[in-house]
Scaffold this motif. Structure first.
Motif, PDB file in Angstrom:
ATOM      1  N   GLY A 204      98.157   2.189-122.090  1.00 32.02           N
ATOM      2  CA  GLY A 204      97.200   3.191-122.522  1.00 32.02           C
ATOM      3  C   GLY A 204      96.155   2.607-123.379  1.00 32.02           C
ATOM      4  N   SER A 205      96.417   1.894-124.370  1.00 28.70           N
ATOM      5  CA  SER A 205      95.497   1.157-125.359  1.00 28.70           C
ATOM      6  C   SER A 205      94.837   0.279-124.511  1.00 28.70           C
TER       7      SER A 205
ATOM      8  N   SER B  46      94.292   0.027-121.238  1.00 27.82           N
ATOM      9  CA  SER B  46      93.120   0.670-120.401  1.00 27.82           C
ATOM     10  C   SER B  46      91.987   1.191-121.215  1.00 27.82           C
ATOM     11  N   GLY B  47      92.024   1.817-122.190  1.00 26.28           N
ATOM     12  CA  GLY B  47      90.954   2.641-122.850  1.00 26.28           C
ATOM     13  C   GLY B  47      90.122   1.588-123.407  1.00 26.28           C
TER      14      GLY B  47
ATOM     15  N   ASP C 176      91.836   4.031-127.943  1.00 25.39           N
ATOM     16  CA  ASP C 176      91.287   2.832-128.236  1.00 25.39           C
ATOM     17  C   ASP C 176      89.680   2.923-127.822  1.00 25.39           C
ATOM     18  N   THR C 177      89.562   3.773-126.954  1.00 29.81           N
ATOM     19  CA  THR C 177      88.309   4.064-126.531  1.00 29.81           C
ATOM     20  C   THR C 177      87.498   4.353-127.920  1.00 29.81           C
TER      21      THR C 177
ATOM     22  N   THR D 272      97.318   8.983-122.348  1.00 30.97           N
ATOM     23  CA  THR D 272      96.086   9.345-122.445  1.00 30.97           C
ATOM     24  C   THR D 272      95.905   9.431-124.175  1.00 30.97           C
TER      25      THR D 272
ATOM     26  N   ALA E 247      94.935   5.418-124.746  1.00 30.58           N
ATOM     27  CA  ALA E 247      93.685   5.251-124.067  1.00 30.58           C
ATOM     28  C   ALA E 247      92.355   5.899-125.026  1.00 30.58           C
TER      29      ALA E 247
END
Length: 94
Positions: A71-72, A74-75, A22-23, A16, A19
């Motif tokens: 996570g990275s 996905s974000g 990166d978001t 999380t 993610a």
């Protein structure tokens, strides 16, 4: 080679956190491209704050690097998808 045990809650936290990192990174870059100084600065500060949790966690145990990588990815993927969707909506294309 002995595999370390994975704490599911910690793995979820790393996933999380990366993610979200990166978001924020994608939004930071989008703000730079749009020449929005205030938002670029805000996203930059938040980017560094969010990355601390994951880095501290996965430097303690290498297995969490995998959760950080997923996570990275996905974000960034989700945020670029959202930005493209938002841009199409603004342009009037459905």
């Amino acid at each position: 080679m002995i595999l370390p045990t994975v704490d599911p809650l910690l793995a979820l936290g790393v996933f999380t956190s990366t993610a979200a990192t990166d978001t924020v990174y994608v939004l930071f870059n989008a703000s730079i491209m749009a020449r929005r100084r205030f938002w670029a600065a805000n996203w930059s500060g938040l980017w560094y704050m969010l990355s601390a949790f994951a880095v501290i966690t996965y430097t303690q145990d290498w297995i969490y690097v995998a959760f950080a990588a997923v996570g990275s990815w996905s974000g960034a993927f989700a945020t670029v998808t959202w930005l493209a969707w938002r841009e199409r909506g603004t342009a009037g294309v459905t």
